[in-house]
Structures are given as C-alpha cells and as structure tokens.
Design a protein around this motif. Structure first.
Motif, PDB file in Angstrom:
ATOM      1  N   ASN A   1       0.829  -1.224   0.000  1.00 24.42           N
ATOM      2  CA  ASN A   1       0.000   0.000   0.000  1.00 24.42           C
ATOM      3  C   ASN A   1       0.857   1.264   0.000  1.00 24.42           C
ATOM      4  OD1 ASN A   1       0.865   0.272   2.573  1.00 24.42           O
ATOM      5  ND2 ASN A   1      -1.165   0.330   3.526  1.00 24.42           N
ATOM      6  N   ASP A   2       2.172   1.088   0.001  1.00 21.07           N
ATOM      7  CA  ASP A   2       3.064   2.249   0.004  1.00 21.07           C
ATOM      8  C   ASP A   2       3.880   2.262  -1.289  1.00 21.07           C
ATOM      9  OD1 ASP A   2       4.894   4.221   0.396  1.00 21.07           O
ATOM     10  OD2 ASP A   2       5.771   3.380   2.220  1.00 21.07           O
ATOM     11  N   ALA A   3       3.585   3.242  -2.153  1.00 22.05           N
ATOM     12  CA  ALA A   3       4.251   3.302  -3.462  1.00 22.05           C
ATOM     13  C   ALA A   3       5.764   3.488  -3.329  1.00 22.05           C
ATOM     14  CB  ALA A   3       3.653   4.434  -4.283  1.00 22.05           C
ATOM     15  N   ASN A   4       6.202   4.054  -2.206  1.00 29.44           N
ATOM     16  CA  ASN A   4       7.652   4.232  -2.007  1.00 29.44           C
ATOM     17  C   ASN A   4       8.392   2.899  -2.012  1.00 29.44           C
ATOM     18  OD1 ASN A   4       8.251   7.147  -1.531  1.00 29.44           O
ATOM     19  ND2 ASN A   4       6.514   6.838  -0.154  1.00 29.44           N
ATOM     20  N   LEU A   5       7.692   1.847  -1.540  1.00 29.08           N
ATOM     21  CA  LEU A   5       8.338   0.528  -1.517  1.00 29.08           C
ATOM     22  C   LEU A   5       8.653   0.066  -2.942  1.00 29.08           C
ATOM     23  CD1 LEU A   5       6.116  -1.244   1.186  1.00 29.08           C
ATOM     24  CD2 LEU A   5       8.437  -0.327   1.452  1.00 29.08           C
ATOM     25  N   VAL A   6       7.838   0.501  -3.894  1.00 26.64           N
ATOM     26  CA  VAL A   6       8.075   0.115  -5.297  1.00 26.64           C
ATOM     27  C   VAL A   6       9.210   0.943  -5.895  1.00 26.64           C
ATOM     28  CG1 VAL A   6       7.035  -0.031  -7.599  1.00 26.64           C
ATOM     29  CG2 VAL A   6       5.668  -0.587  -5.569  1.00 26.64           C
ATOM     30  N   VAL A   7       9.119   2.274  -5.737  1.00 30.23           N
ATOM     31  CA  VAL A   7      10.146   3.114  -6.396  1.00 30.23           C
ATOM     32  C   VAL A   7      11.524   2.937  -5.763  1.00 30.23           C
ATOM     33  CG1 VAL A   7       8.476   4.830  -7.211  1.00 30.23           C
ATOM     34  CG2 VAL A   7       9.645   5.223  -5.057  1.00 30.23           C
ATOM     35  N   ASN A   8      11.561   2.413  -4.528  1.00 29.49           N
ATOM     36  CA  ASN A   8      12.857   2.194  -3.870  1.00 29.49           C
ATOM     37  C   ASN A   8      13.341   0.743  -3.981  1.00 29.49           C
ATOM     38  OD1 ASN A   8      13.074   4.852  -2.968  1.00 29.49           O
ATOM     39  ND2 ASN A   8      11.857   4.429  -1.136  1.00 29.49           N
ATOM     40  N   HIS A   9      12.531  -0.114  -4.595  1.00 27.03           N
ATOM     41  CA  HIS A   9      12.898  -1.542  -4.602  1.00 27.03           C
ATOM     42  C   HIS A   9      14.032  -1.801  -5.610  1.00 27.03           C
ATOM     43  CE1 HIS A   9      12.686  -5.846  -4.601  1.00 27.03           C
ATOM     44  NE2 HIS A   9      11.806  -5.806  -3.602  1.00 27.03           N
ATOM     45  N   PRO A  10      15.097  -2.430  -5.156  1.00 32.88           N
ATOM     46  CA  PRO A  10      16.260  -2.603  -6.057  1.00 32.88           C
ATOM     47  C   PRO A  10      15.981  -3.469  -7.283  1.00 32.88           C
ATOM     48  CG  PRO A  10      16.573  -3.793  -3.972  1.00 32.88           C
ATOM     49  CD  PRO A  10      15.350  -2.959  -3.806  1.00 32.88           C
ATOM     50  N   ASP A  11      14.974  -4.368  -7.210  1.00 34.25           N
ATOM     51  CA  ASP A  11      14.737  -5.272  -8.355  1.00 34.25           C
ATOM     52  C   ASP A  11      13.879  -4.656  -9.452  1.00 34.25           C
ATOM     53  OD1 ASP A  11      16.158  -7.128  -7.026  1.00 34.25           O
ATOM     54  OD2 ASP A  11      14.436  -8.309  -6.329  1.00 34.25           O
ATOM     55  N   ILE A  12      13.242  -3.528  -9.168  1.00 32.98           N
ATOM     56  CA  ILE A  12      12.324  -2.944 -10.156  1.00 32.98           C
ATOM     57  C   ILE A  12      13.112  -2.146 -11.208  1.00 32.98           C
ATOM     58  CG2 ILE A  12      10.433  -1.249 -10.466  1.00 32.98           C
ATOM     59  CD1 ILE A  12       9.474  -3.873  -9.233  1.00 32.98           C
ATOM     60  N   ASP A  13      12.873  -2.470 -12.485  1.00 32.57           N
ATOM     61  CA  ASP A  13      13.567  -1.756 -13.578  1.00 32.57           C
ATOM     62  C   ASP A  13      12.726  -0.592 -14.089  1.00 32.57           C
ATOM     63  OD1 ASP A  13      15.753  -3.750 -13.914  1.00 32.57           O
ATOM     64  OD2 ASP A  13      14.085  -5.073 -14.472  1.00 32.57           O
ATOM     65  N   ILE A  14      11.408  -0.802 -14.176  1.00 36.44           N
ATOM     66  CA  ILE A  14      10.517   0.233 -14.740  1.00 36.44           C
ATOM     67  C   ILE A  14       9.370   0.481 -13.763  1.00 36.44           C
ATOM     68  CG2 ILE A  14       9.041   0.896 -16.697  1.00 36.44           C
ATOM     69  CD1 ILE A  14      10.426  -1.268 -18.392  1.00 36.44           C
ATOM     70  N   VAL A  15       9.057   1.754 -13.540  1.00 36.48           N
ATOM     71  CA  VAL A  15       7.909   2.114 -12.696  1.00 36.48           C
ATOM     72  C   VAL A  15       6.823   2.676 -13.610  1.00 36.48           C
ATOM     73  CG1 VAL A  15       7.084   3.730 -10.938  1.00 36.48           C
ATOM     74  CG2 VAL A  15       9.281   2.566 -10.624  1.00 36.48           C
ATOM     75  N   ILE A  16       5.607   2.124 -13.488  1.00 36.52           N
ATOM     76  CA  ILE A  16       4.463   2.699 -14.222  1.00 36.52           C
ATOM     77  C   ILE A  16       3.683   3.562 -13.236  1.00 36.52           C
ATOM     78  CG2 ILE A  16       2.416   2.261 -15.618  1.00 36.52           C
ATOM     79  CD1 ILE A  16       3.357  -0.558 -16.113  1.00 36.52           C
TER      80      ILE A  16
END
Ligand code: HSE
Length: 436
Positions: free
Chosen positions: A62-77
C-alpha cells in the motif's frame, strides 16, 4: 535473457487493463520486446482489490515508495495521476535509476521540463504515450514517424468527454447543461468534470504535443484554455446551416512570429474527416511539410485502449534499456541541447477566422453599421446569415463568418459592435479553422 521487472503504481481502470493485456498477450509481447516483461509489484491504497485483480501473481503493497525504492524494479508505471504524490514518486523513481512510464498529462504538461531534465541526467527514460489521446500512438507518430518533417500545425479532438457532449448537443439539439448531466449518468463524464469541460485536460495534451512537434519546452502556463461550458445549441445549429461542425480542438501552430498554443471550441468544415469524429472518440490531424496532412483516430481513454499505449512504452523501454542514453529517441523528439525558445504567442496575436453571432433590432442600417465596423478593423466577411425575427419579435439574429484576421482586431470590432444601440447583449465569438 532475464525478465524486465515492472512496478505498477495504482491499479485502477488503466492499471488493471495494463495487467490484463500484458498477461493475455505475454507471449507475443515477449517476442516483440526480446525479453519477458513482468509486473512483479503493485502499489495501491486498496490492497484487497489489488490482490483480487492480480490473482496473487505479484507482490501488493500500500506504500508506493516501496516500489520506487525496490532494487529489483527496472521500470515504474505511474498511474496515480495529479501533480502531488505522483510527482514525488516519479522524481524518486528517476533518482533511483528506474525508467518511468506514465499516463499523467497534467504532471508532464506542468512539470515536464524538470522531469525530463532529471531523467536525462540519470540516463533513464520517461515514456508517456498514454498521456495523449489514450490508445492512439500519436507520440510515436510525432516523435518518430514524422521525424523528417517540419511540422507546421496540429489540431486534435483530444478530450472524449467534451466530444461526446458536443456530439449529443448536435444530434439532439440539447443545451450543454442537460447533456452534461446525461453524460455523467452514462459514465462519460466524471462527477467533477471541470478539467474536461473547461478544456484543461485537452490543453495538457496539446502542450505535450507542441513540445514534441516544435522542439520547445512544455509550457502549459502559456496555453490559451477555453472549454465548452458557454457553448449554446443555437450556435451548433447555425454552424451546421453554414456547413460547419463545432469541436473542442487543441491547436498548436507554427507561425513566423511564434507558436500558437490554444484550446477552444472551433468551427470546422463539416466535410473534413476530423469533423466527423463523434462520441468519445479522439483524433489528431498533423500537417508536416513533407508528408502533408495525416490523421490519427481511435479511443482516447478506457482501460485496454490506454493499456495498449502503456505497454507500447514498456516494450520500447525494454528494447532500448541497454542502448546508451544518447542513442535513444529523445524524450521530446529533439535533442535536449537543441530545444529552441520560439515564443508562444499571446492570444491577441493569434490569426484565425471567426464565427460571430449577434442579436439586433430589425431596423434599416443596422447591418451597414456592423459591416462598416468590420471593414474599418480590416476584417473581411466570408459568409453571412440573417435569421428573420420570429412572429411578433422585432429582433433578428445575424451570423457572420470572417476571413482570417488577428484576434486583437476582432476583439476591438466586437467592442464597437456591442456599443451600438441596435445590438442587443453580447456578441458570441467562436473561432473557425479551415484545417486545409
Ligand atoms: N478525461 C479524458 C477524456 C480522458 O475525456 O478524454 C483522459 O485524458
């Protein structure tokens, strides 16, 4: 090759469409992209719904920061929308070295310069096909397909809500307020339709297109923004009698003095293809010096049409992620050090044609007074219609179409016409484009 990992911020209408289309067409998309594209994280405040929509196939937070800070994520939509949280998250994603795909026209039209600069410095891509005209690949067309051309002008029906309302007003002869309520009931207009009906959404999109077409920075604050709220069924009817349709157009035009960037209701000849774009559909007409006129038509909103554009960006980024940043297609079509500062013209300097409607006392010499004022302001008349007074009425409607002139000339003439004692109330002014 290992899959490219995507984090989705917001799984509403477009987000769920993106998830579903990516899953449904996974095999073909992988063949096109050269590697598999997987949404591995979704952030949404409604985690229960997000879990249902993604069938436990990815991590839901529920926290978008966890996505934008996640080391495995290459692309953020980014599909959150608005300028606040969305801006912070996009800037954080860029700072973390992630590519960004966004459908957020408001964000790019107002903060695009800052966002593209940050992306350039970090060597990441910010892709935004879904931000303009939903499923129509107009960004790709302008930035790449038409790259040989000096774009002269573009004009688009780029807001489905207002096009639906205008179509209904014309078909049923109804006034704006009645049709708006019906559009809200049918789900074509939002509960708060302000951005759509006041032309703001269309102006965001026109601003983004103007940057790509002319190599200028995004400058929403310089756009002329006028919606459809004051449009009357009477004017739609008179326009029809004169062979025109009224559409809310987003226009970006190159002139010797600068760029015209404007959104307003516009009369266009009924015989043009774009005049026949009805309902919630979108269309953009682009004129390049080499290719001439090209027309792009399709759904400008909706779950899967917009997902189509989002996924096209994902594929583009996947293909280009390994290319040196300087060998990628520039965000705004022109190389960042080759943008120019051609000014966007104030509305008073804009040149176009006009539809003028006025109510006058049906007396000798009234028409002569009006035409003299127009002639004195160097405004040439193209066509004219006088509607005889209704039985028992002494007032007549006069409708005048002008040839091209500057807006300031028309404003001055209107002030003089309105000052005539034989003219009742205000003159209705609607701009007119031949689009030829
Ligand atoms: N509200 C927009 C429209 C769709 O009515 O076209 C999203 O930009």
């Amino acid at each position: 090759m290992k899959p490219i990992k995507v984090g989705l911020l917001g799984i509403g209408t477009v987000g769920s469409g993106t998830f579903n289309v990516l899953k449904r067409n996974q095999e073909e998309i992988t063949r096109r992209a050269g590697r598999s594209i997987q949404i591995t994280m979704v952030a949404d405040l409604n985690t229960e719904r997000a879990k249902e929509l993604t069938n436990g196939e990815c991590e839901v937070v529920n926290d978008a920061n966890l996505v934008v800070n996640h080391p495995d994520i290459d692309i953020v939509i980014e599909l959150i929308g608005g300028y606040g949280i969305a801006r912070d998250l996009v800037m954080k994603a860029i700072a973390n070295g992630k590519h960004v795909v966004t459908a957020n026209k408001a964000l790019l039209a107002t903060h695009g310069t800052e966002i593209f600069r940050a992306a350039q410095e970090k060597g990441v891509m910010v892709a935004f096909e879904a931000a303009v005209a939903g499923g129509i690949p107009i960004i790709k067309a302008l930035r790449e397909g038409l790259t040989a051309n000096r774009i002269q002008w573009l004009a688009g029906i780029i807001n489905g809500t207002t096009n639906f309302i205008l179509s209904e007003m014309r078909d049923k002869g109804l006034d704006f307020d009645i049709v708006l309520k019906e559009a809200q009931r049918l789900g074509y207009a939002e509960a708060d339709p302000t951005f759509d009906i006041e032309g703001v959404d269309a102006a965001h999109k026109a601003t983004i297109m103007s940057a790509i077409a002319f190599g200028i920075p995004v400058q929403f604050d310089k756009a002329h923004v006028e919606g459809i709220t004051k449009l009357q069924a009477t004017d739609i009817r008179y326009a029809e009698q004169l062979g025109y349709r009224i559409k809310l157009l987003g226009i970006a035009k190159r002139t010797p003095k600068g760029i015209e960037l404007r959104v307003h209701p516009t009369l266009i000849p009924a015989k043009r293809l774009i005049a026949n774009v009805e309902g919630a559909m979108n269309a953009v007409l682009v004129h390049g010096d080499a290719v001439g006129a090209t027309l792009y038509y399709g759904k400008g909103a909706g779950s899967e049409p917009t997902a189509s554009a989002v996924i096209a960006d994902l594929v583009d980024i996947t293909r280009l992620a390994t290319a040196d940043p300087e060998h990628r297609v520039p965000h705004l079509a022109f190389q960042p050090d080759s943008m120019n500062d051609t000014p966007i013209l104030p509305m008073s300097e804009v040149t176009t044609s006009y539809y003028l409607r006025m109510q006058v006392d049906d007396q000798t010499g009234v028409l002569a007074d009006i035409t003299r004022i127009l002639a004195d302001s160097t405004i040439s008349i193209d066509a004219m219609l006088q509607k005889e007074p209704e039985e028992g009425d002494t007032r007549a409607d006069i409708i005048i179409l002008t040839h091209q002139t500057q807006e300031k000339n028309v404003e001055a003439a209107i002030a003089k016409i309105e000052a005539l004692s034989t003219v009742v109330g205000q003159v209705t002014k609607i701009r007119l484009e031949q689009l030829s």
